[in-house]
Motif scaffolding. Structure first.
Motif, PDB file in Angstrom:
ATOM      1  N   LEU A 117       0.815  -1.211   0.000  1.00 14.83           N
ATOM      2  CA  LEU A 117       0.000   0.000   0.000  1.00 14.83           C
ATOM      3  C   LEU A 117       0.851   1.264   0.000  1.00 14.83           C
ATOM      4  O   LEU A 117       0.349   2.344  -0.311  1.00 14.83           O
ATOM      5  CB  LEU A 117      -0.910   0.017   1.231  1.00 14.83           C
ATOM      6  N   ARG A 118       2.112   1.136   0.342  1.00 12.51           N
ATOM      7  CA  ARG A 118       2.982   2.307   0.458  1.00 12.51           C
ATOM      8  C   ARG A 118       3.700   2.638  -0.846  1.00 12.51           C
ATOM      9  O   ARG A 118       4.593   3.480  -0.866  1.00 12.51           O
ATOM     10  CB  ARG A 118       3.999   2.084   1.574  1.00 12.51           C
ATOM     11  N   HIS A 119       3.281   2.003  -1.935  1.00 16.88           N
ATOM     12  CA  HIS A 119       3.917   2.217  -3.233  1.00 16.88           C
ATOM     13  C   HIS A 119       2.862   2.367  -4.319  1.00 16.88           C
ATOM     14  O   HIS A 119       1.698   1.986  -4.142  1.00 16.88           O
ATOM     15  CB  HIS A 119       4.837   1.052  -3.577  1.00 16.88           C
ATOM     16  N   LEU A 120       3.271   2.917  -5.458  1.00 14.92           N
ATOM     17  CA  LEU A 120       2.372   3.055  -6.589  1.00 14.92           C
ATOM     18  C   LEU A 120       1.970   1.690  -7.138  1.00 14.92           C
ATOM     19  O   LEU A 120       2.731   0.724  -7.048  1.00 14.92           O
ATOM     20  CB  LEU A 120       3.047   3.849  -7.714  1.00 14.92           C
ATOM     21  N   PRO A 121       0.799   1.599  -7.757  1.00 16.64           N
ATOM     22  CA  PRO A 121       0.447   0.398  -8.515  1.00 16.64           C
ATOM     23  C   PRO A 121       1.195   0.407  -9.841  1.00 16.64           C
ATOM     24  O   PRO A 121       1.895   1.384 -10.162  1.00 16.64           O
ATOM     25  CB  PRO A 121      -1.062   0.576  -8.733  1.00 16.64           C
ATOM     26  N   PRO A 122       1.075  -0.607 -10.665  1.00 15.29           N
ATOM     27  CA  PRO A 122       1.678  -0.548 -12.009  1.00 15.29           C
ATOM     28  C   PRO A 122       1.155   0.669 -12.772  1.00 15.29           C
ATOM     29  O   PRO A 122      -0.040   0.933 -12.790  1.00 15.29           O
ATOM     30  CB  PRO A 122       1.211  -1.855 -12.650  1.00 15.29           C
ATOM     31  N   VAL A 123       2.076   1.411 -13.390  1.00 18.48           N
ATOM     32  CA  VAL A 123       1.707   2.607 -14.158  1.00 18.48           C
ATOM     33  C   VAL A 123       2.242   2.457 -15.570  1.00 18.48           C
ATOM     34  O   VAL A 123       3.451   2.474 -15.805  1.00 18.48           O
ATOM     35  CB  VAL A 123       2.271   3.889 -13.511  1.00 18.48           C
ATOM     36  N   SER A 124       1.339   2.284 -16.528  1.00 14.99           N
ATOM     37  CA  SER A 124       1.691   2.229 -17.941  1.00 14.99           C
ATOM     38  C   SER A 124       0.555   2.911 -18.693  1.00 14.99           C
ATOM     39  O   SER A 124      -0.566   2.401 -18.729  1.00 14.99           O
ATOM     40  CB  SER A 124       1.862   0.788 -18.410  1.00 14.99           C
ATOM     41  N   ILE A 125       0.830   4.079 -19.261  1.00 15.61           N
ATOM     42  CA  ILE A 125      -0.238   4.890 -19.834  1.00 15.61           C
ATOM     43  C   ILE A 125       0.147   5.359 -21.238  1.00 15.61           C
ATOM     44  O   ILE A 125       1.284   5.767 -21.485  1.00 15.61           O
ATOM     45  CB  ILE A 125      -0.544   6.122 -18.944  1.00 15.61           C
ATOM     46  N   ASP A 126      -0.802   5.286 -22.141  1.00 13.01           N
ATOM     47  CA  ASP A 126      -0.639   5.865 -23.469  1.00 13.01           C
ATOM     48  C   ASP A 126      -0.944   7.348 -23.412  1.00 13.01           C
ATOM     49  O   ASP A 126      -1.957   7.768 -22.806  1.00 13.01           O
ATOM     50  CB  ASP A 126      -1.587   5.194 -24.467  1.00 13.01           C
ATOM     51  N   LEU A 127      -0.070   8.147 -24.042  1.00 14.50           N
ATOM     52  CA  LEU A 127      -0.220   9.598 -24.026  1.00 14.50           C
ATOM     53  C   LEU A 127      -0.103  10.149 -25.436  1.00 14.50           C
ATOM     54  O   LEU A 127       0.656   9.630 -26.255  1.00 14.50           O
ATOM     55  CB  LEU A 127       0.872  10.239 -23.157  1.00 14.50           C
ATOM     56  N   VAL A 128      -0.856  11.216 -25.707  1.00 21.35           N
ATOM     57  CA  VAL A 128      -0.689  11.986 -26.930  1.00 21.35           C
ATOM     58  C   VAL A 128      -0.508  13.441 -26.529  1.00 21.35           C
ATOM     59  O   VAL A 128      -0.762  13.823 -25.390  1.00 21.35           O
ATOM     60  CB  VAL A 128      -1.897  11.833 -27.880  1.00 21.35           C
ATOM     61  N   GLN A 129      -0.065  14.256 -27.481  1.00 16.83           N
ATOM     62  CA  GLN A 129       0.220  15.655 -27.168  1.00 16.83           C
ATOM     63  C   GLN A 129      -0.455  16.564 -28.180  1.00 16.83           C
ATOM     64  O   GLN A 129      -0.340  16.365 -29.386  1.00 16.83           O
ATOM     65  CB  GLN A 129       1.732  15.896 -27.166  1.00 16.83           C
ATOM     66  N   ASN A 130      -1.151  17.550 -27.675  1.00 18.76           N
ATOM     67  CA  ASN A 130      -1.790  18.568 -28.493  1.00 18.76           C
ATOM     68  C   ASN A 130      -1.216  19.914 -28.072  1.00 18.76           C
ATOM     69  O   ASN A 130      -1.602  20.465 -27.051  1.00 18.76           O
ATOM     70  CB  ASN A 130      -3.309  18.538 -28.290  1.00 18.76           C
ATOM     71  N   GLY A 131      -0.257  20.417 -28.827  1.00 14.72           N
ATOM     72  CA  GLY A 131       0.414  21.654 -28.440  1.00 14.72           C
ATOM     73  C   GLY A 131       1.184  21.441 -27.154  1.00 14.72           C
ATOM     74  O   GLY A 131       2.054  20.579 -27.059  1.00 14.72           O
ATOM     75  N   SER A 132       0.844  22.212 -26.128  1.00 16.15           N
ATOM     76  CA  SER A 132       1.525  22.065 -24.844  1.00 16.15           C
ATOM     77  C   SER A 132       0.749  21.178 -23.884  1.00 16.15           C
ATOM     78  O   SER A 132       1.086  21.106 -22.701  1.00 16.15           O
ATOM     79  CB  SER A 132       1.744  23.444 -24.203  1.00 16.15           C
ATOM     80  N   HIS A 133      -0.272  20.505 -24.373  1.00 19.87           N
ATOM     81  CA  HIS A 133      -1.108  19.667 -23.510  1.00 19.87           C
ATOM     82  C   HIS A 133      -0.833  18.190 -23.773  1.00 19.87           C
ATOM     83  O   HIS A 133      -0.851  17.741 -24.920  1.00 19.87           O
ATOM     84  CB  HIS A 133      -2.583  19.979 -23.737  1.00 19.87           C
ATOM     85  N   VAL A 134      -0.587  17.447 -22.698  1.00 24.92           N
ATOM     86  CA  VAL A 134      -0.310  16.014 -22.776  1.00 24.92           C
ATOM     87  C   VAL A 134      -1.537  15.281 -22.253  1.00 24.92           C
ATOM     88  O   VAL A 134      -1.988  15.516 -21.129  1.00 24.92           O
ATOM     89  CB  VAL A 134       0.943  15.652 -21.976  1.00 24.92           C
ATOM     90  N   ILE A 135      -2.069  14.366 -23.068  1.00 27.28           N
ATOM     91  CA  ILE A 135      -3.404  13.824 -22.834  1.00 27.28           C
ATOM     92  C   ILE A 135      -3.355  12.309 -22.708  1.00 27.28           C
ATOM     93  O   ILE A 135      -2.870  11.618 -23.620  1.00 27.28           O
ATOM     94  CB  ILE A 135      -4.345  14.210 -23.997  1.00 27.28           C
ATOM     95  N   PRO A 136      -3.847  11.740 -21.620  1.00 26.61           N
ATOM     96  CA  PRO A 136      -3.927  10.282 -21.518  1.00 26.61           C
ATOM     97  C   PRO A 136      -4.962   9.732 -22.502  1.00 26.61           C
ATOM     98  O   PRO A 136      -6.042  10.319 -22.680  1.00 26.61           O
ATOM     99  CB  PRO A 136      -4.381  10.040 -20.073  1.00 26.61           C
ATOM    100  N   ALA A 137      -4.637   8.608 -23.123  1.00 24.17           N
ATOM    101  CA  ALA A 137      -5.589   8.000 -24.052  1.00 24.17           C
ATOM    102  C   ALA A 137      -6.787   7.418 -23.318  1.00 24.17           C
ATOM    103  O   ALA A 137      -7.892   7.378 -23.854  1.00 24.17           O
ATOM    104  CB  ALA A 137      -4.902   6.906 -24.872  1.00 24.17           C
ATOM    105  N   VAL A 138      -6.579   6.960 -22.085  1.00 30.17           N
ATOM    106  CA  VAL A 138      -7.660   6.420 -21.261  1.00 30.17           C
ATOM    107  C   VAL A 138      -7.927   7.392 -20.127  1.00 30.17           C
ATOM    108  O   VAL A 138      -7.035   7.692 -19.344  1.00 30.17           O
ATOM    109  CB  VAL A 138      -7.306   5.025 -20.703  1.00 30.17           C
ATOM    110  N   ARG A 139      -9.155   7.863 -20.059  1.00 27.91           N
ATOM    111  CA  ARG A 139      -9.533   8.822 -19.018  1.00 27.91           C
ATOM    112  C   ARG A 139     -10.463   8.154 -18.014  1.00 27.91           C
ATOM    113  O   ARG A 139     -11.069   7.130 -18.270  1.00 27.91           O
ATOM    114  CB  ARG A 139     -10.246  10.027 -19.651  1.00 27.91           C
ATOM    115  N   GLY A 140     -10.598   8.771 -16.867  1.00 24.37           N
ATOM    116  CA  GLY A 140     -11.432   8.200 -15.822  1.00 24.37           C
ATOM    117  C   GLY A 140     -10.726   7.062 -15.106  1.00 24.37           C
ATOM    118  O   GLY A 140      -9.511   6.889 -15.191  1.00 24.37           O
ATOM    119  N   LEU A 141     -11.503   6.268 -14.381  1.00 33.10           N
ATOM    120  CA  LEU A 141     -10.950   5.214 -13.540  1.00 33.10           C
ATOM    121  C   LEU A 141     -10.298   4.113 -14.368  1.00 33.10           C
ATOM    122  O   LEU A 141     -10.917   3.561 -15.273  1.00 33.10           O
ATOM    123  CB  LEU A 141     -12.061   4.616 -12.667  1.00 33.10           C
TER     124      LEU A 141
END
Length: 604
Positions: A117-141
């Motif tokens: 519980l004292r550590h992060l869970p697995p983190v692997s996320i797809d990201l895209v970029q629109n100008g200066s904004h970095v956007i996760p491909a999967v949003r929400g929970l």
């Protein structure tokens, strides 16, 4: 706290290039940073002349996290220059199961004794970029597979600083969500990248809305960046641009008094009555503007205040179950509230539930309870069994375990489990009308939540089995932003359940729940510890204010409100204003704020 002071430029670059060169990633043809629609506020026009002593390029190249640092280190600086590199692909954090530090603030149930519980869970996320904004491909929970934590990732920023050696800096907001529960712990991460390398990733968590488990978490880990074209990338970019454009305009809470000088508002009342360290955020939605307070953490202001993830807890009883029942009634007719629970939930086809209707259940008046005392059942062992159960079967069994004690519709007794039963009944009713494969949450999402332009955070919900296909909890398990709360409150209050002039909720049910019908105030609750009683109807509480409470109430006024565990309130005044706050110290003092909001002229 780690502070690294600036060194000579050649030394920083030498160390940084050597460290980054060890982390190559696959080539990808250069792609434009902007989609067809730019995000409002882009492009960045700063010079890049940023003075930085925390999370410097050298630190991210190979430093170590010895504690949390100021959140300003993750924030977009005023002099930020437009990014010269575009991030698209998969970001994976390495070794998170063992990395980092942890400091307990409050731990009622001894959770921190479990090392994982004292550590992060697995983190692997797809990201895209629109100008200066970095956007996760999967949003929400996002279901991570961790036994303890799920994940929500928000839209971040990318920019250049002169001290980063030509690399682009990225900052992202994220939140850990307790599995099978509604606690939210907000964090930040940062890294540098260019056309061939990526730095280590620094992360920290310094805020939560969680009454029983509060902590700081931090670390710096290696990362892998797999460059590839993300499926639907242009759509993701355009959707994010639309999301930002559709947010309500915001102003600081202090602007209420300057925008409405004749009202004589004392803005210091907003956020008062709540321990400052326990207050995640607060605001007043009025006249199409969201007047917001700060999002404070233990390391200063949260730089993504408009994306701070806020838990619903029992606000979901209004914003899910109540709205669904009113929408079903509007679509399928006035017989919906009188449907019998036992006809639509096979497990509830028992004598205890005989004669209990959808509306009885929404009103917390099933007649099945152990104690009439104010929320005694809600804090008892029977409800603990309900909350702890993750699979549908044990959860429904616990929900139906209370003994039959009164005729349906006659006695108010608060049960989160009743809303779970109602959500299941409405699910099965919807299937009978809309066909197999229908899902009650996706239905209300598409019918109401998407047309309201709510954030992606609220478009998913927690479900049984820790899965995306289980039964929605109904009475808790949603996630909001400030913008979401302002929009839904306006929808119920000033807009009368209409979207673009179209009536979406049954107007009679909504008027009753919003205390606009003196002939139907709903059920009177049991008295709480202070002797106060409220009204309750279709998932909405109501409190009566009189001149004895404050002279601004020149006659008795009923104020409907949503209320959530730990210290969460959204009070909808009859003048069209809503005062909301999210906190986690079991404090529910909002009468002073309600009086000030009531001074505003009526709208809607």
């Amino acid at each position: 706290m780690l502070f690294l002071h600036a060194r000579r430029r050649w030394a920083v670059l030498t160390v940084f290039v050597l460290a980054l060169a060890l982390v190559p990633f696959s080539p990808l043809a250069a792609r434009p940073a902007y989609a067809a629609t730019a995000v409002p506020g882009d492009p960045l026009t700063g010079s890049g002349a940023v003075t930085r002593s925390v999370l410097t390029a050298a630190t991210l190249a190979g430093g170590a996290a010895t504690g949390t640092v100021t959140n300003d280190a993750f924030a977009l600086p005023g002099a930020a220059a437009a990014p010269t590199h575009t991030f698209e692909g998969t970001l994976t954090l390495k070794g998170v199961a063992r990395a980092g530090g942890f400091r307990t603030i409050k731990d009622t149930y001894g959770y921190a004794a479990t090392a994982a519980l004292r550590h992060l869970p697995p983190v692997s996320i797809d990201l895209v970029q629109n100008g200066s904004h970095v956007i996760p491909a999967v949003r929400g929970l996002q279901i991570t597979g961790s036994a303890y934590w799920n994940l929500i990732v928000g839209g971040g920023r990318a920019w250049n600083e002169n001290g980063d050696g030509g690399r682009t800096r990225v900052s992202l907001p994220f939140a850990l969500v307790e599995r099978n529960a509604n606690c939210v712990h907000n964090g930040l991460l940062a890294f540098l990248f260019d056309g061939g390398t990526i730095s280590q990733v620094r992360y920290q968590i310094t805020n939560e809305t969680c009454e029983y488990f509060q902590f700081d978490m931090w670390g710096q880990v290696g990362a892998a960046y797999s460059r590839h074209t993300v499926t639907g990338d242009t759509g993701l970019k355009n959707a994010y641009a639309a999301e930002v454009a559709n947010r309500l305009p915001t102003k600081p809470i202090s602007a209420l008094s300057t925008d409405h000088p004749d009202a004589g508002i004392d803005t210091s009342a907003f956020g008062s009555g709540i321990t400052a360290s326990a207050l995640s955020t607060y605001g007043v939605s009025y006249g199409g503007v969201n007047y917001v307070g700060a999002c404070q953490t233990r390391q200063g202001a949260y730089p993504y205040c408009n994306q701070m993830v806020l838990p619903s807890y029992s606000l979901a009883k209004t914003m899910f179950a109540g709205i669904v029942l009113m929408r079903l009634t509007q679509v399928y007719g006035s017989s919906v509230p009188s449907q019998l629970i036992g006809d639509w939930v096979g497990e509830a086809d028992t004598s205890a539930w005989a004669g209990v209707t959808f509306q009885d259940t929404a009103n917390m008046a099933t007649g099945n309870y152990s104690s009439r005392a104010f929320e005694a059942d809600e804090s008892g062992s029977g409800m603990t069994a309900f909350f702890d159960a993750e699979a549908y079967g044990p959860k429904m069994t616990a929900a139906l375990a209370f003994p039959h004690s009164a005729e349906p519709g006659t006695q108010w007794v608060y049960h989160s489990s009743d809303t779970f039963v109602l959500a299941r009944a409405m699910q099965n009713y919807l299937v009978s009308k809309a066909g197999a494969g229908s899902d009650i949450y996706r239905w209300i999402r598409d019918q109401v939540l998407v047309p309201l332009h709510l954030s992606p955070d609220v478009l998913t919900t927690e479900r049984t089995g820790n899965s995306a296909t289980g039964q929605p909890f109904g009475g808790y398990g949603l996630f909001y932003t400030q913008d979401d709360i302002a929009k839904v409150s306006r929808f119920l209050n000033a807009d009368g359940g209409k979207i673009s002039g179209v009536q979406m909720l049954d107007p009679t049910m909504l008027a009753d729940a919003m205390q606009q019908n003196p002939a139907n105030r709903g059920l009177t609750t049991s008295a709480n510890a202070t002797g106060t009683t409220y009204q309750y109807q279709d998932g909405l509480w109501a409190r009566q204010f009189t001149p004895a409470d404050n002279p601004v109430f020149t006659c008795p006024v009923y104020v409907p409100f949503m209320s959530g565990f730990g210290g969460i309130t959204a009070a909808m005044l009859p003048n069209g204003a809503t005062y909301y706050y999210f906190s986690d110290n079991d404090e529910f003092g909002w009468s002073a704020a309600a009086a000030q909001a009531y001074k505003l002229p009526a709208t809607g």
